[in-house]
Scaffold this active site. Structure first.
Site, PDB file in Angstrom:
ATOM      1  N   ASP A  30     -11.202 -72.599 -69.254  1.00 32.25           N
ATOM      2  CA  ASP A  30      -9.991 -72.530 -68.433  1.00 32.25           C
ATOM      3  C   ASP A  30      -9.895 -71.131 -67.830  1.00 32.25           C
ATOM      4  O   ASP A  30     -10.124 -70.132 -68.503  1.00 32.25           O
ATOM      5  CB  ASP A  30      -8.755 -72.856 -69.276  1.00 32.25           C
ATOM      6  CG  ASP A  30      -7.541 -73.156 -68.420  1.00 32.25           C
ATOM      7  OD1 ASP A  30      -7.097 -74.326 -68.401  1.00 32.25           O
ATOM      8  OD2 ASP A  30      -7.033 -72.213 -67.755  1.00 32.25           O
ATOM      9  N   ASN A  86      -2.215 -83.311 -70.156  1.00 30.32           N
ATOM     10  CA  ASN A  86      -0.913 -83.371 -69.486  1.00 30.32           C
ATOM     11  C   ASN A  86      -0.962 -84.463 -68.429  1.00 30.32           C
ATOM     12  O   ASN A  86      -1.923 -84.535 -67.655  1.00 30.32           O
ATOM     13  CB  ASN A  86      -0.596 -82.026 -68.847  1.00 30.32           C
ATOM     14  CG  ASN A  86      -0.467 -80.919 -69.873  1.00 30.32           C
ATOM     15  OD1 ASN A  86      -0.025 -81.156 -70.989  1.00 30.32           O
ATOM     16  ND2 ASN A  86      -0.867 -79.712 -69.514  1.00 30.32           N
ATOM     17  N   HIS A  99      -8.108 -84.311 -67.361  1.00 31.37           N
ATOM     18  CA  HIS A  99      -8.796 -83.275 -68.146  1.00 31.37           C
ATOM     19  C   HIS A  99      -8.147 -83.169 -69.507  1.00 31.37           C
ATOM     20  O   HIS A  99      -6.934 -83.338 -69.649  1.00 31.37           O
ATOM     21  CB  HIS A  99      -8.790 -81.920 -67.427  1.00 31.37           C
ATOM     22  CG  HIS A  99      -7.426 -81.467 -66.983  1.00 31.37           C
ATOM     23  ND1 HIS A  99      -6.811 -81.941 -65.832  1.00 31.37           N
ATOM     24  CD2 HIS A  99      -6.553 -80.586 -67.523  1.00 31.37           C
ATOM     25  CE1 HIS A  99      -5.640 -81.366 -65.695  1.00 31.37           C
ATOM     26  NE2 HIS A  99      -5.444 -80.549 -66.720  1.00 31.37           N
ATOM     27  N   HIS A 101      -7.560 -80.484 -72.409  1.00 30.81           N
ATOM     28  CA  HIS A 101      -7.618 -79.102 -72.858  1.00 30.81           C
ATOM     29  C   HIS A 101      -8.099 -79.102 -74.310  1.00 30.81           C
ATOM     30  O   HIS A 101      -7.568 -79.864 -75.140  1.00 30.81           O
ATOM     31  CB  HIS A 101      -6.228 -78.465 -72.851  1.00 30.81           C
ATOM     32  CG  HIS A 101      -5.575 -78.365 -71.508  1.00 30.81           C
ATOM     33  ND1 HIS A 101      -5.510 -77.191 -70.793  1.00 30.81           N
ATOM     34  CD2 HIS A 101      -4.952 -79.297 -70.741  1.00 30.81           C
ATOM     35  CE1 HIS A 101      -4.862 -77.390 -69.652  1.00 30.81           C
ATOM     36  NE2 HIS A 101      -4.511 -78.673 -69.597  1.00 30.81           N
TER      37      HIS A 101
HETATM   38  P1  AMP Z   1      -2.748 -78.934 -66.247  1.00 29.01           P
HETATM   39  O1  AMP Z   1      -1.377 -78.337 -66.227  1.00 29.01           O
HETATM   40  O2  AMP Z   1      -3.015 -79.695 -67.509  1.00 29.01           O
HETATM   41  O3  AMP Z   1      -3.049 -79.724 -64.997  1.00 29.01           O
HETATM   42  O4  AMP Z   1      -3.720 -77.695 -66.337  1.00 29.01           O
HETATM   43  C1  AMP Z   1      -4.630 -77.321 -65.363  1.00 29.01           C
HETATM   44  C2  AMP Z   1      -5.432 -76.198 -65.953  1.00 29.01           C
HETATM   45  O5  AMP Z   1      -6.509 -75.930 -65.061  1.00 29.01           O
HETATM   46  C3  AMP Z   1      -4.664 -74.904 -66.162  1.00 29.01           C
HETATM   47  O6  AMP Z   1      -4.729 -74.518 -67.540  1.00 29.01           O
HETATM   48  C4  AMP Z   1      -5.388 -73.904 -65.257  1.00 29.01           C
HETATM   49  O7  AMP Z   1      -5.456 -72.611 -65.821  1.00 29.01           O
HETATM   50  C5  AMP Z   1      -6.759 -74.547 -65.109  1.00 29.01           C
HETATM   51  N1  AMP Z   1      -7.485 -74.222 -63.902  1.00 29.01           N
HETATM   52  C6  AMP Z   1      -7.021 -74.260 -62.624  1.00 29.01           C
HETATM   53  N2  AMP Z   1      -7.997 -73.932 -61.765  1.00 29.01           N
HETATM   54  C7  AMP Z   1      -9.105 -73.678 -62.497  1.00 29.01           C
HETATM   55  C8  AMP Z   1     -10.448 -73.294 -62.187  1.00 29.01           C
HETATM   56  N3  AMP Z   1     -10.857 -73.098 -60.912  1.00 29.01           N
HETATM   57  N4  AMP Z   1     -11.326 -73.130 -63.205  1.00 29.01           N
HETATM   58  C9  AMP Z   1     -10.925 -73.322 -64.480  1.00 29.01           C
HETATM   59  N5  AMP Z   1      -9.686 -73.691 -64.841  1.00 29.01           N
HETATM   60  C10 AMP Z   1      -8.780 -73.860 -63.863  1.00 29.01           C
END
Ligand code: AMP
Ligand code: ZN
Length: 111
Positions: A30, A86, A99, A101
């Protein structure tokens, strides 16, 4: 999906710190870690979130779930971790490609 960030990471069109990949899924760090180990595991297939799953996705999802603990162990998470997905706006989803986490290595954040 042509305009999806995580699809582009899956195809290599956008770089990421990839730690694992196979035919089904890709795992990467992340970009804004919330725990000492914070990885994201995505299906290569564009699935929006849990609401978007179809019965035909069952075998794929089972394989990904079986892969998640292996990736966690590869990152030293032998005493436990959290796996979170989420779902939609009410669940705080920001990237609309399914995705998981993987969070671990520190004091678990209270739910
Ligand atoms: P969510 O709120 O579950 O949709 O989380 C999306 C996650 O994607 C967040 O924890 C961000 O920090 C992560 N994220 C967004 N863009 C990138 C990226 N380019 N590479 C890695 N992680 C990312
Ligand atoms: Zn996508």
């Amino acid at each position: 999906m042509s305009d999806c960030l995580f699809c582009k990471i899956s195809t290599g069109d956008i770089p990421a710190d990839i730690v694992y990949q196979d035919d089904d899924c890709v795992a990467f760090r992340d970009i804004s870690p919330k725990a000492p180990v914070h990885l994201l595991v995505i299906p290569r297939q564009h699935i929006v979130n849990l609401y978007d799953l179809k019965a035909d996705d069952s075998a794929l999802m089972a394989r990904i779930l079986l892969t998640i603990p292996k990736i966690a162990r590869q990152h030293g998470l032998d005493d436990g971790f959290r796996a979170v997905t989420n779902t939609d706006k009410g669940g705080g989803q920001e990237v609309f490609h399914l995705h998981f986490h993987i969070l671990g290595g520190g004091t678990p954040h209270p739910l």
